[in-house]
Each structure stands twice: as structure tokens, then as C-alpha cells.
Scaffold this active site. Structure first.
Site, mmCIF file in Angstrom:
data_model
loop_
_atom_site.group_PDB
_atom_site.id
_atom_site.type_symbol
_atom_site.label_atom_id
_atom_site.label_comp_id
_atom_site.label_asym_id
_atom_site.label_seq_id
_atom_site.Cartn_x
_atom_site.Cartn_y
_atom_site.Cartn_z
ATOM 1 N N HIS A 155 0.841 -1.200 0.000
ATOM 2 C CA HIS A 155 0.000 0.000 0.000
ATOM 3 C C HIS A 155 0.882 1.259 0.000
ATOM 4 O O HIS A 155 0.666 2.189 -0.784
ATOM 5 C CB HIS A 155 -0.911 -0.048 1.233
ATOM 6 C CG HIS A 155 -1.763 1.164 1.434
ATOM 7 N ND1 HIS A 155 -3.090 1.213 1.080
ATOM 8 C CD2 HIS A 155 -1.482 2.384 1.963
ATOM 9 C CE1 HIS A 155 -3.580 2.411 1.378
ATOM 10 N NE2 HIS A 155 -2.631 3.134 1.916
ATOM 11 N N GLU A 156 1.901 1.271 0.862
ATOM 12 C CA GLU A 156 2.789 2.446 0.952
ATOM 13 C C GLU A 156 3.571 2.659 -0.330
ATOM 14 O O GLU A 156 3.730 3.781 -0.812
ATOM 15 C CB GLU A 156 3.751 2.287 2.138
ATOM 16 C CG GLU A 156 3.091 2.383 3.496
ATOM 17 C CD GLU A 156 2.221 3.611 3.618
ATOM 18 O OE1 GLU A 156 2.671 4.707 3.250
ATOM 19 O OE2 GLU A 156 1.064 3.473 4.057
ATOM 20 N N HIS A 165 1.532 4.268 -2.905
ATOM 21 C CA HIS A 165 1.457 5.722 -2.768
ATOM 22 C C HIS A 165 2.634 6.378 -3.506
ATOM 23 O O HIS A 165 2.472 7.401 -4.164
ATOM 24 C CB HIS A 165 1.506 6.139 -1.292
ATOM 25 C CG HIS A 165 0.183 6.073 -0.582
ATOM 26 N ND1 HIS A 165 -0.952 6.678 -1.065
ATOM 27 C CD2 HIS A 165 -0.183 5.490 0.598
ATOM 28 C CE1 HIS A 165 -1.958 6.470 -0.221
ATOM 29 N NE2 HIS A 165 -1.519 5.741 0.793
ATOM 30 N N GLU A 170 -6.190 7.050 -1.240
ATOM 31 C CA GLU A 170 -6.250 5.843 -0.423
ATOM 32 C C GLU A 170 -6.830 4.667 -1.201
ATOM 33 O O GLU A 170 -6.307 3.547 -1.137
ATOM 34 C CB GLU A 170 -7.100 6.098 0.829
ATOM 35 C CG GLU A 170 -6.373 6.845 1.910
ATOM 36 C CD GLU A 170 -5.057 6.184 2.253
ATOM 37 O OE1 GLU A 170 -5.040 5.019 2.648
ATOM 38 O OE2 GLU A 170 -4.023 6.847 2.090
HETATM 39 ZN ZN LIG Z 1 -2.507 5.083 2.377
#
Ligand SMILES: [Zn+2]
Length: 258
Positions: free
Chosen positions: A135-136, A139, A190
Site C-alpha cells: 500500500h505504501e 502511494h 487511499e
Molecule cells: Zn494510504
């Protein structure tokens, strides 16, 4: 009031002149700094964060945990390179910070950290660590850090905006990289990071179901005061549901990679 007006003007001008389409997601993003500027200032902020952690004895010396995190992120980095080829040239790095907070991040250019608090308190499995770091990393490859830095600049009322856009004054940008790290991602960002993160992890051989269990643990933990992580990662209300819906699609990628 004056400030507010000026700010609105800056954002209006900025969104007219400094939006770029992200090559991975195709979404138009505020881009007041170049990708190079975002990466260079993030590298500075990262070095500083690590040297401060080192001075306070907060860099984890747990060899097993460091090796575990490195092993997982190495597999994710390979997949990030397939998803966004320019990231193959990034100088990736991951640190384990020995602090109780529930936190993890990846700056533009691939400078990552995970905190012992999140690993220990949520009793994360390898699959769950892969989900959080996937997830990071998403980003970062989706340009969200750069987007947050751009917002941090816009929030400061266009501080030396011209010189930043035109030049490469990194001394101005270094604090912006720090501020950007504490700003919440947009809900849109997100959802994107959830969507790409679960795929990165599946392609790296990590179980997509762990994305669901990770966020269930996170939401359970937010009962005793919201984790730091949630202040920068506002949860779309349907996050767990949306991830659950992605699992069947991701299972074949995971099975293939195992
Ligand atoms: Zn996030």
C-alpha cells in the site's frame, strides 16, 4: 481572510498550470514540484529522520525483524518495477524504527520505514506486512507523496512558489517533505493505493486476504485512540468491503506467484 483568498488564488492558478496526469493511474494530480524535486527532498528528509532515530537509539537492531522486512519489501520492489518501470532506478531503502506507534510510510523515490509498534501490536504476519508496505509503495509509485508535497506548498500560501516551480531550491523543500508526511492522503489516493497495493503484494506472492485482515486489525486497534497511521490514511468507509471484493480477482495472481 486575505490569506484565504490568496490561498484560493494559488490553488486555482496551480490547478490550472501545474496538474499532470499520473502515468500509472491516469488521474490528474496537483504537481507544484517535479518528481526529481520530490525525490531529492525526500531523500534529505529520510537521511535526517534516520540520523535522528539513530541518535535516540530508535533504529531497530533486531536482525531477524530487519531481515524479515527487507525480504518482503525486496519482493514488492521487483513488482513495483514492473508496474512503474522508472522505479527500477530508485535508490530504495527500508528502515525499521523502534517506536510504539502504529505507522509505516514510503516517500517519493522509495525511502520506506515501518515501526516496530505496528508489527508487534497488530501481530502482523508476513502477508500483512506485505499488504501494508505494498500500500505504501503504491502511494510512492502513484505520485501521492509528490501530490501531498504540492498540497503542503499550496497550504503555505504559495511560499516562494515561483522559485520552487522554476528552480530547484531544496532548502525550501526539505521541510515540505516533512510536512507532507504528516498530511492525510486523499480518499481517492487511499482507494488507489489499496487497489494497486493488493495487486503488488499478490504478484509478489502474498495472500490478498491479508489486506482484509490487516485493516480489520487496524480498525480494532483504533478503539484505544486512533493510530498515527490512520491520521495520514483516512479510511474510506467501504475500504474493507472494497478490498474483499478485489480478493477473487487477485487470487490467480497470488497462486501464480507462490
Ligand atoms: Zn494510504
Amino acid at each position: 481572510m486575505k490569506f484565504k483568498l490568496a490561498l484560493t488564488a494559488v490553488i486555482a492558478v496551480a490547478s490550472l498550470t501545474a496538474c499532470q496526469e499520473n502515468p500509472v493511474s491516469g488521474r490528474s494530480q496537483l504537481a507544484l514540484v517535479s518528481e526529481e524535486q520530490a525525490q531529492a527532498s525526500s531523500a534529505q528528509a529520510y537521511t535526517q529522520t534516520l540520523s535522528e532515530a539513530q541518535k535516540k537509539g530508535k533504529l531497530s537492531t533486531d536482525a531477524a525483524l530487519n531481515a524479515r522486512v527487507k525480504r518482503i519489501t525486496d519482493r514488492l520492489i521487483v513488482q513495483a518495477g514492473n508496474m512503474y518501470p522508472p522505479s527500477r532506478d530508485w535508490k530504495w531503502s527500508v528502515a525499521v524504527i523502534d517506536e510504539p506507534s502504529l505507522n509505516a510510510w514510503c516517500m517519493p523515490g522509495g525511502k520506506m520505514a515501518i515501526y516496530t509498534g505496528i508489527v508487534e501490536k497488530l501481530k502482523l504476519s508476513d502477508d500483512e506486512i506485505a499488504q501494508i508496505m505494498g500500500h505504501e509503495i503504491s502511494h510512492a509509485i502513484l505520485g501521492h507523496g509528490r501530490e501531498r508535497m504540492s498540497r503542503a506548498i499550496a497550504m503555505q500560501g504559495g511560499m516562494a512558489l515561483g522559485s520552487i516551480v522554476a528552480g530547484r531550491d531544496l532548502s525550501i523543500l526539505a521541510p515540505v517533505a516533512d510536512i507532507a508526511l504528516t498530511l492525510p492522503n486523499s480518499r481517492e489516493g487511499e482507494s488507489e493505493a489499496d487497489r494497486y497495493g493488493i495487486e503488488l503484494a499478490a504478484r509478489a506472492g502474498y495472500n490478498p486476504r491479508a489486506a482484509v485482515s490487516l485493516w480489520e486489525k487496524m480498525s480494532a486497534a483504533s478503539g484505544n485512540g486512533p493510530p498515527v497511521f490512520l491520521s495520514t490514511h483516512p479510511a474510506p468507509s467501504n475500504r474493507i468491503q472494497a478490498l474483499n471484493a478485489l480478493v477473487p480477482q487477485m487470487m490467480p495472481l497470488y497462486e501464480k506467484a507462490r
